[in-house]
Design an enzyme around this catalytic site. Structure first.
Site, PDB file in Angstrom:
ATOM      1  N   TYR A  54       0.829  -1.198   0.000  1.00 65.22           N
ATOM      2  CA  TYR A  54       0.000   0.000   0.000  1.00 65.22           C
ATOM      3  C   TYR A  54       0.870   1.257   0.000  1.00 65.22           C
ATOM      4  O   TYR A  54       1.403   1.672   1.039  1.00 65.22           O
ATOM      5  CB  TYR A  54      -0.934   0.018   1.207  1.00 65.22           C
ATOM      6  CG  TYR A  54      -1.861  -1.176   1.308  1.00 65.22           C
ATOM      7  CD1 TYR A  54      -2.199  -1.936   0.188  1.00 65.22           C
ATOM      8  CD2 TYR A  54      -2.405  -1.550   2.533  1.00 65.22           C
ATOM      9  CE1 TYR A  54      -3.047  -3.028   0.282  1.00 65.22           C
ATOM     10  CE2 TYR A  54      -3.267  -2.638   2.629  1.00 65.22           C
ATOM     11  CZ  TYR A  54      -3.582  -3.376   1.503  1.00 65.22           C
ATOM     12  OH  TYR A  54      -4.420  -4.460   1.606  1.00 65.22           O
ATOM     13  N   HIS A 140       0.317 -12.125   1.285  1.00 62.53           N
ATOM     14  CA  HIS A 140      -0.487 -11.240   0.457  1.00 62.53           C
ATOM     15  C   HIS A 140      -0.536 -11.734  -0.987  1.00 62.53           C
ATOM     16  O   HIS A 140       0.502 -11.902  -1.628  1.00 62.53           O
ATOM     17  CB  HIS A 140       0.123  -9.828   0.492  1.00 62.53           C
ATOM     18  CG  HIS A 140      -0.833  -8.731   0.160  1.00 62.53           C
ATOM     19  ND1 HIS A 140      -0.445  -7.412   0.113  1.00 62.53           N
ATOM     20  CD2 HIS A 140      -2.157  -8.741  -0.128  1.00 62.53           C
ATOM     21  CE1 HIS A 140      -1.493  -6.664  -0.174  1.00 62.53           C
ATOM     22  NE2 HIS A 140      -2.534  -7.450  -0.339  1.00 62.53           N
TER      23      HIS A 140
END
Length: 322
Positions: A54, A140
């Site tokens: 992010y 992830h």
């Protein structure tokens, strides 16, 4: 507002997903990001999720800076592994728009599912966050790199980190139902973050992920529950974003049918979206995003709103939910 002012809903807690403070889709200043996080805190949210992905580490740094003066026993943090951040020798001063983040590309993402890579990612996240201990660690998007290596190397590495006490809980975060089901069956996971695959609008996770979680005793963290914002407004736009593009005709038609039931019962669409995922007993946490303080307060208000049981009965009869 104290944490007790934001109650559990059907046993699930509300969390803030901090992708937006990594400049997802739009630029936030440090002050803007702090205001968003403060609004989440003031609304009673005490669980926060982030990732190196992010904003190339910006989300972790901003979240860590915000939490620095908060009592450590009053909040939990989850982050993710699988992508290491390294210097980008081809940086031309541009922005990471290919990944939808408005940040400089002076860093690049490097996939690494090895045990050494997983451990290095954890340590680097701890440094960016400024935390001695991470509560939950997710692998992830394993399907975007190498699911076989994830099952063979990365997940055992997570299990080892948990056994060593370096994290409390481990899991996998993904938008791919098949990958999530394979991970649940292939490792001893505490939880999985199901992103966009179990929502009021669509429930592909119902076929394999939920049954696998029931069999293995794995809980679910539901993320992207508004389907990229499509369900976040009581009057969604036909031009709204869905996943990473426009809204397909079949999805829009289904949404219109859901809206008919919502309006018949006077239930706002965002309220229904939050309440639906919280009803599933496997769901322990519901993650919301937001890039403006008002959005956080609105979501907290929606979280507390009551939904009549006959509303769910009508959605079920219309075969709009399982």
């Amino acid at each position: 507002m104290s944490p007790s002012d934001l109650p559990l809903r059907d046993g699930a807690a509300l969390a803030y997903g901090a992708a937006n403070v990594g400049n997802l889709h739009r630029v936030l200043s440090d002050d803007d990001a702090h205001a968003v996080l403060a609004a989440a805190w003031d609304a009673g949210i005490r669980a926060f999720d982030t990732a190196p992905h992010y904003g190339l580490g910006l989300s972790e740094r901003r979240l860590g800076a915000f939490l620095r003066d908060k009592p450590r026993d009053e909040f939990t943090v989850s982050t993710k592994v699988g992508r290491l951040l390294r210097s980008n020798p081809t940086d031309d001063g541009g922005l990471d728009l290919e990944n939808s983040f408005h940040v400089r590309t002076d860093l690049r993402r490097v996939w690494d599912f090895s045990a050494a890579g997983i451990a290095a990612s954890l340590e680097e996240s701890r440094e960016r966050l400024g935390l001695e201990h991470i509560d939950t660690l997710y692998l992830h998007d394993p399907e975007k790199h190498d699911l076989d290596q994830a099952l063979r190397e990365a997940l055992p590495a997570l299990e080892a980190l948990r056994a060593e006490g370096r994290v409390d809980r481990i899991g996998v975060g993904s938008m791919d139902a098949a990958a999530l089901a394979a991970a649940v069956r292939g490792a001893d996971l505490d939880e999985v973050m199901v992103a966009g695959r179990y929502t009021l609008l669509e429930q592909p996770a119902s076929a394999e992920v939920l049954p696998a979680c029931r069999e293995r005793g794995t809980t679910i963290v539901a993320a992207s529950v508004f389907n990229s914002g499509l369900l976040a407004n009581d009057t969604p736009s036909r031009d709204a974003r869905y996943e990473y593009g426009g809204v397909p005709d079949a999805v829009w038609t289904r949404l219109e049918r859901i809206l008919e039931v919502c309006r018949a019962h006077g239930v706002p669409l965002p309220v229904a979206a939050l309440a639906f995922v919280a009803r599933e007993p496997l769901v322990t946490t519901v993650v919301i995003g937001g890039s403006r303080p008002a959005q956080l307060q609105q979501n907290a208000d929606s979280w507390r709103a009551e939904v009549p049981e006959r509303f769910w009965d009508d959605l079920t009869r219309a075969r709009l939910i399982p």
